[in-house]
Design a protein around this motif. Structure first.
Motif, PDB file in Angstrom:
ATOM      1  N   LEU A   7     -10.652   3.122   3.199  1.00 29.41           N
ATOM      2  CA  LEU A   7      -9.375   2.851   3.865  1.00 29.41           C
ATOM      3  C   LEU A   7      -8.230   3.535   3.122  1.00 29.41           C
ATOM      4  CD1 LEU A   7      -7.642   1.450   5.998  1.00 29.41           C
ATOM      5  CD2 LEU A   7      -7.647  -0.578   4.542  1.00 29.41           C
ATOM      6  N   LEU A   8      -8.220   3.454   1.801  1.00 28.09           N
ATOM      7  CA  LEU A   8      -7.159   4.107   1.025  1.00 28.09           C
ATOM      8  C   LEU A   8      -7.195   5.624   1.214  1.00 28.09           C
ATOM      9  CD1 LEU A   8      -7.268   1.988  -2.245  1.00 28.09           C
ATOM     10  CD2 LEU A   8      -5.498   1.976  -0.483  1.00 28.09           C
ATOM     11  N   ASN A   9      -8.396   6.199   1.310  1.00 26.67           N
ATOM     12  CA  ASN A   9      -8.508   7.640   1.569  1.00 26.67           C
ATOM     13  C   ASN A   9      -7.965   7.988   2.949  1.00 26.67           C
ATOM     14  OD1 ASN A   9      -9.553   8.319  -0.915  1.00 26.67           O
ATOM     15  ND2 ASN A   9     -11.670   8.068  -0.261  1.00 26.67           N
ATOM     16  N   GLN A  10      -8.221   7.140   3.942  1.00 28.59           N
ATOM     17  CA  GLN A  10      -7.676   7.373   5.281  1.00 28.59           C
ATOM     18  C   GLN A  10      -6.149   7.309   5.261  1.00 28.59           C
ATOM     19  OE1 GLN A  10      -9.216   4.809   8.295  1.00 28.59           O
ATOM     20  NE2 GLN A  10     -11.156   5.899   8.443  1.00 28.59           N
ATOM     21  N   LEU A  11      -5.613   6.367   4.500  1.00 35.78           N
ATOM     22  CA  LEU A  11      -4.157   6.257   4.396  1.00 35.78           C
ATOM     23  C   LEU A  11      -3.558   7.504   3.749  1.00 35.78           C
ATOM     24  CD1 LEU A  11      -3.894   2.513   3.341  1.00 35.78           C
ATOM     25  CD2 LEU A  11      -3.148   3.502   5.518  1.00 35.78           C
ATOM     26  N   LYS A  12      -4.229   8.041   2.734  1.00 38.68           N
ATOM     27  CA  LYS A  12      -3.757   9.276   2.097  1.00 38.68           C
ATOM     28  C   LYS A  12      -3.783  10.434   3.084  1.00 38.68           C
ATOM     29  CE  LYS A  12      -5.276   8.068  -2.537  1.00 38.68           C
ATOM     30  NZ  LYS A  12      -6.229   8.357  -3.611  1.00 38.68           N
ATOM     31  N   ARG A  13      -4.863  10.530   3.866  1.00 38.90           N
ATOM     32  CA  ARG A  13      -4.955  11.602   4.874  1.00 38.90           C
ATOM     33  C   ARG A  13      -3.868  11.457   5.930  1.00 38.90           C
ATOM     34  NH1 ARG A  13     -10.656  10.914   4.240  1.00 38.90           N
ATOM     35  NH2 ARG A  13     -10.662   9.398   5.936  1.00 38.90           N
ATOM     36  N   THR A  14      -3.580  10.223   6.326  1.00 37.24           N
ATOM     37  CA  THR A  14      -2.524   9.975   7.307  1.00 37.24           C
ATOM     38  C   THR A  14      -1.184  10.461   6.773  1.00 37.24           C
ATOM     39  OG1 THR A  14      -3.690   8.076   8.229  1.00 37.24           O
ATOM     40  CG2 THR A  14      -1.328   8.184   8.616  1.00 37.24           C
ATOM     41  N   ALA A  15      -0.889  10.149   5.517  1.00 39.61           N
ATOM     42  CA  ALA A  15       0.367  10.600   4.911  1.00 39.61           C
ATOM     43  C   ALA A  15       0.428  12.123   4.880  1.00 39.61           C
ATOM     44  CB  ALA A  15       0.501  10.035   3.504  1.00 39.61           C
ATOM     45  N   ARG A  16      -0.681  12.747   4.529  1.00 38.09           N
ATOM     46  CA  ARG A  16      -0.729  14.210   4.482  1.00 38.09           C
ATOM     47  C   ARG A  16      -0.532  14.798   5.881  1.00 38.09           C
ATOM     48  NH1 ARG A  16      -5.317  15.062   1.466  1.00 38.09           N
ATOM     49  NH2 ARG A  16      -6.546  14.753   3.333  1.00 38.09           N
ATOM     50  N   LEU A  18       1.033  13.425   8.406  1.00 36.83           N
ATOM     51  CA  LEU A  18       2.416  13.188   8.834  1.00 36.83           C
ATOM     52  C   LEU A  18       3.418  13.933   7.953  1.00 36.83           C
ATOM     53  CD1 LEU A  18       2.233   9.337   9.519  1.00 36.83           C
ATOM     54  CD2 LEU A  18       2.260  11.183  11.213  1.00 36.83           C
ATOM     55  N   ASP A  19       2.922  14.562   6.892  1.00 33.09           N
ATOM     56  CA  ASP A  19       3.749  15.314   5.943  1.00 33.09           C
ATOM     57  C   ASP A  19       4.826  14.425   5.319  1.00 33.09           C
ATOM     58  OD1 ASP A  19       4.301  17.615   4.501  1.00 33.09           O
ATOM     59  OD2 ASP A  19       5.885  18.225   5.895  1.00 33.09           O
ATOM     60  N   VAL A  20       4.379  13.241   4.848  1.00 29.93           N
ATOM     61  CA  VAL A  20       5.282  12.312   4.174  1.00 29.93           C
ATOM     62  C   VAL A  20       4.662  11.898   2.839  1.00 29.93           C
ATOM     63  CG1 VAL A  20       6.358  11.417   6.265  1.00 29.93           C
ATOM     64  CG2 VAL A  20       4.293  10.330   5.397  1.00 29.93           C
ATOM     65  N   GLU A  21       5.465  11.276   2.009  1.00 31.81           N
ATOM     66  CA  GLU A  21       5.024  10.863   0.674  1.00 31.81           C
ATOM     67  C   GLU A  21       4.123   9.628   0.742  1.00 31.81           C
ATOM     68  OE1 GLU A  21       7.049   9.216  -3.427  1.00 31.81           O
ATOM     69  OE2 GLU A  21       8.248  10.404  -2.032  1.00 31.81           O
ATOM     70  N   TYR A  22       3.113   9.606  -0.107  1.00 32.85           N
ATOM     71  CA  TYR A  22       2.188   8.474  -0.234  1.00 32.85           C
ATOM     72  C   TYR A  22       2.328   7.901  -1.635  1.00 32.85           C
ATOM     73  CZ  TYR A  22      -2.264   6.037  -0.921  1.00 32.85           C
ATOM     74  OH  TYR A  22      -3.230   5.098  -1.202  1.00 32.85           O
ATOM     75  N   SER A  23       2.507   6.591  -1.736  1.00 31.29           N
ATOM     76  CA  SER A  23       2.564   5.961  -3.058  1.00 31.29           C
ATOM     77  C   SER A  23       2.014   4.546  -2.969  1.00 31.29           C
ATOM     78  CB  SER A  23       4.000   5.942  -3.592  1.00 31.29           C
ATOM     79  OG  SER A  23       4.811   5.124  -2.783  1.00 31.29           O
ATOM     80  N   THR A  24       1.534   4.050  -4.099  1.00 33.70           N
ATOM     81  CA  THR A  24       1.044   2.678  -4.172  1.00 33.70           C
ATOM     82  C   THR A  24       1.741   1.963  -5.313  1.00 33.70           C
ATOM     83  OG1 THR A  24      -0.770   3.279  -5.627  1.00 33.70           O
ATOM     84  CG2 THR A  24      -1.243   3.272  -3.279  1.00 33.70           C
ATOM     85  N   GLU A  25       1.901   0.666  -5.159  1.00 37.81           N
ATOM     86  CA  GLU A  25       2.498  -0.163  -6.194  1.00 37.81           C
ATOM     87  C   GLU A  25       1.623  -1.397  -6.359  1.00 37.81           C
ATOM     88  OE1 GLU A  25       6.615  -1.108  -5.451  1.00 37.81           O
ATOM     89  OE2 GLU A  25       6.898   0.796  -4.428  1.00 37.81           O
ATOM     90  N   GLU A  26       1.183  -1.650  -7.573  1.00 35.00           N
ATOM     91  CA  GLU A  26       0.380  -2.842  -7.858  1.00 35.00           C
ATOM     92  C   GLU A  26       1.310  -4.012  -8.131  1.00 35.00           C
ATOM     93  OE1 GLU A  26      -2.918  -3.230  -7.725  1.00 35.00           O
ATOM     94  OE2 GLU A  26      -3.155  -1.139  -7.132  1.00 35.00           O
ATOM     95  N   GLY A  27       0.805  -5.192  -7.847  1.00 41.30           N
ATOM     96  CA  GLY A  27       1.584  -6.380  -8.139  1.00 41.30           C
ATOM     97  C   GLY A  27       1.429  -7.406  -7.040  1.00 41.30           C
TER      98      GLY A  27
END
Length: 66
Positions: A7-16, A18-27
């Motif tokens: 799922l996280l890989n799919q989210l990264k591909r989606t960001a790519r 859409l040509d937008v920034e991808y970031s994650t924040e733990e917490g």
């Protein structure tokens, strides 16, 4: 069921795509995933149900999830 890593890989591909920034924040209880201006949360479970995975993908793309 879908693996969390997949799922996280799919989210990264989606960001790519859409040509937008991808970031994650733990917490907190769930990690936050930012894709451009859209934010979604991904549970820390190893496997995520298909229905929830689809909802997360819709949120990431900015589509209405109602």
């Amino acid at each position: 069921m879908m693996k969390r890593r997949e799922l996280l890989n799919q989210l990264k591909r989606t960001a790519r795509d859409l040509d937008v920034e991808y970031s994650t924040e733990e917490g907190g209880r769930h990690p936050r995933v930012n894709i451009g201006e859209n934010t979604t949360f991904v549970p820390r479970h190893n496997e995520i149900g298909e229905k929830l995975a689809k909802q997360i993908m819709k949120q990431a793309k900015g589509e209405d999830t109602k």
